[in-house]
Write an enzyme that holds these catalytic residues in place. Structure first.
Site, PDB file in Angstrom:
ATOM      1  N   GLU A  22      36.344  -2.704  46.859  1.00 23.38           N
ATOM      2  CA  GLU A  22      37.431  -3.506  47.049  1.00 23.38           C
ATOM      3  C   GLU A  22      38.536  -2.533  47.461  1.00 23.38           C
ATOM      4  O   GLU A  22      39.346  -2.827  48.326  1.00 23.38           O
ATOM      5  CB  GLU A  22      37.834  -4.172  45.782  1.00 23.38           C
ATOM      6  CG  GLU A  22      37.111  -5.306  45.335  1.00 23.38           C
ATOM      7  CD  GLU A  22      37.279  -5.798  44.195  1.00 23.38           C
ATOM      8  OE1 GLU A  22      38.095  -7.174  44.274  1.00 23.38           O
ATOM      9  OE2 GLU A  22      37.254  -5.449  43.070  1.00 23.38           O
ATOM     10  N   TYR A  54      66.745 -12.035  52.404  1.00 19.87           N
ATOM     11  CA  TYR A  54      65.121 -12.415  52.676  1.00 19.87           C
ATOM     12  C   TYR A  54      64.178 -11.203  53.146  1.00 19.87           C
ATOM     13  O   TYR A  54      63.241 -10.967  52.779  1.00 19.87           O
ATOM     14  CB  TYR A  54      64.826 -13.428  53.540  1.00 19.87           C
ATOM     15  CG  TYR A  54      65.735 -14.642  53.289  1.00 19.87           C
ATOM     16  CD1 TYR A  54      66.038 -15.480  54.313  1.00 19.87           C
ATOM     17  CD2 TYR A  54      66.211 -15.139  52.169  1.00 19.87           C
ATOM     18  CE1 TYR A  54      66.795 -16.504  54.293  1.00 19.87           C
ATOM     19  CE2 TYR A  54      67.063 -16.138  52.004  1.00 19.87           C
ATOM     20  CZ  TYR A  54      67.579 -16.835  53.081  1.00 19.87           C
ATOM     21  OH  TYR A  54      68.263 -18.054  52.741  1.00 19.87           O
ATOM     22  N   GLU A  73      47.677  -8.835  38.314  1.00 23.66           N
ATOM     23  CA  GLU A  73      48.722  -8.786  37.416  1.00 23.66           C
ATOM     24  C   GLU A  73      49.791  -7.693  37.580  1.00 23.66           C
ATOM     25  O   GLU A  73      50.835  -7.955  37.634  1.00 23.66           O
ATOM     26  CB  GLU A  73      48.314  -9.082  36.153  1.00 23.66           C
ATOM     27  CG  GLU A  73      47.350 -10.242  35.544  1.00 23.66           C
ATOM     28  CD  GLU A  73      45.982 -10.042  35.984  1.00 23.66           C
ATOM     29  OE1 GLU A  73      45.039 -10.714  35.605  1.00 23.66           O
ATOM     30  OE2 GLU A  73      45.509  -9.121  36.721  1.00 23.66           O
ATOM     31  N   LYS A  99      43.654 -13.406  46.013  1.00 25.43           N
ATOM     32  CA  LYS A  99      42.643 -12.821  46.674  1.00 25.43           C
ATOM     33  C   LYS A  99      41.729 -13.715  47.239  1.00 25.43           C
ATOM     34  O   LYS A  99      41.147 -14.583  46.684  1.00 25.43           O
ATOM     35  CB  LYS A  99      41.897 -11.881  45.659  1.00 25.43           C
ATOM     36  CG  LYS A  99      40.989 -10.827  46.315  1.00 25.43           C
ATOM     37  CD  LYS A  99      40.207 -10.115  45.356  1.00 25.43           C
ATOM     38  CE  LYS A  99      40.903  -9.101  44.710  1.00 25.43           C
ATOM     39  NZ  LYS A  99      40.164  -7.980  43.891  1.00 25.43           N
TER      40      LYS A  99
END
Length: 120
Positions: A22, A54, A73, A99
């Protein structure tokens, strides 16, 4: 008055995950961010200084996504913390991170983590 700003389905390629592949291969992540603040002054002034910029929020999200982490997290927490640091007038932030290709069995659209914090 509470106003809401939404970043919807922001797609970013990044290298987060526990498995070595990953971190090497990476995948797309989809982010949704909700921000609450009193933006009533900007309604009347039409001045960028009276709202949440923004573009600056977008830059914070992209910068944090470029720092590889094992856990979504952790990334969500960093995004939330840094947005609040930049814009202390914010009263609520929610960050959802998905994901798109998790390395798990089964067919799915993805796996998501959502964190939120109320600053009232």
């Amino acid at each position: 008055m509470t106003s809401k700003i939404y970043f919807e389905n922001l797609k970013i390629y990044a290298f987060h995950g526990v498995l070595p592949e990953e971190k090497m291969i990476g995948t797309y992540f989809i982010l949704n961010v909700e921000i609450h603040a009193d933006l009533w002054k900007a309604v009347g002034t039409d001045d960028l200084n009276d709202t949440i910029n923004y573009a600056e929020v977008n830059e914070i999200i992209h910068n944090e996504m470029q720092i590889p982490s094992e856990l979504m997290e952790h990334v969500c927490g960093r995004i939330l913390k840094n947005i609040k640091l930049k814009f202390p007038q914010i009263t609520f932030i929610k960050v959802k991170m998905s994901k798109t290709s998790p390395p798990m069995q089964g067919e799915m659209d993805g796996v998501s983590v959502e964190i939120e914090q109320d600053f009232l």
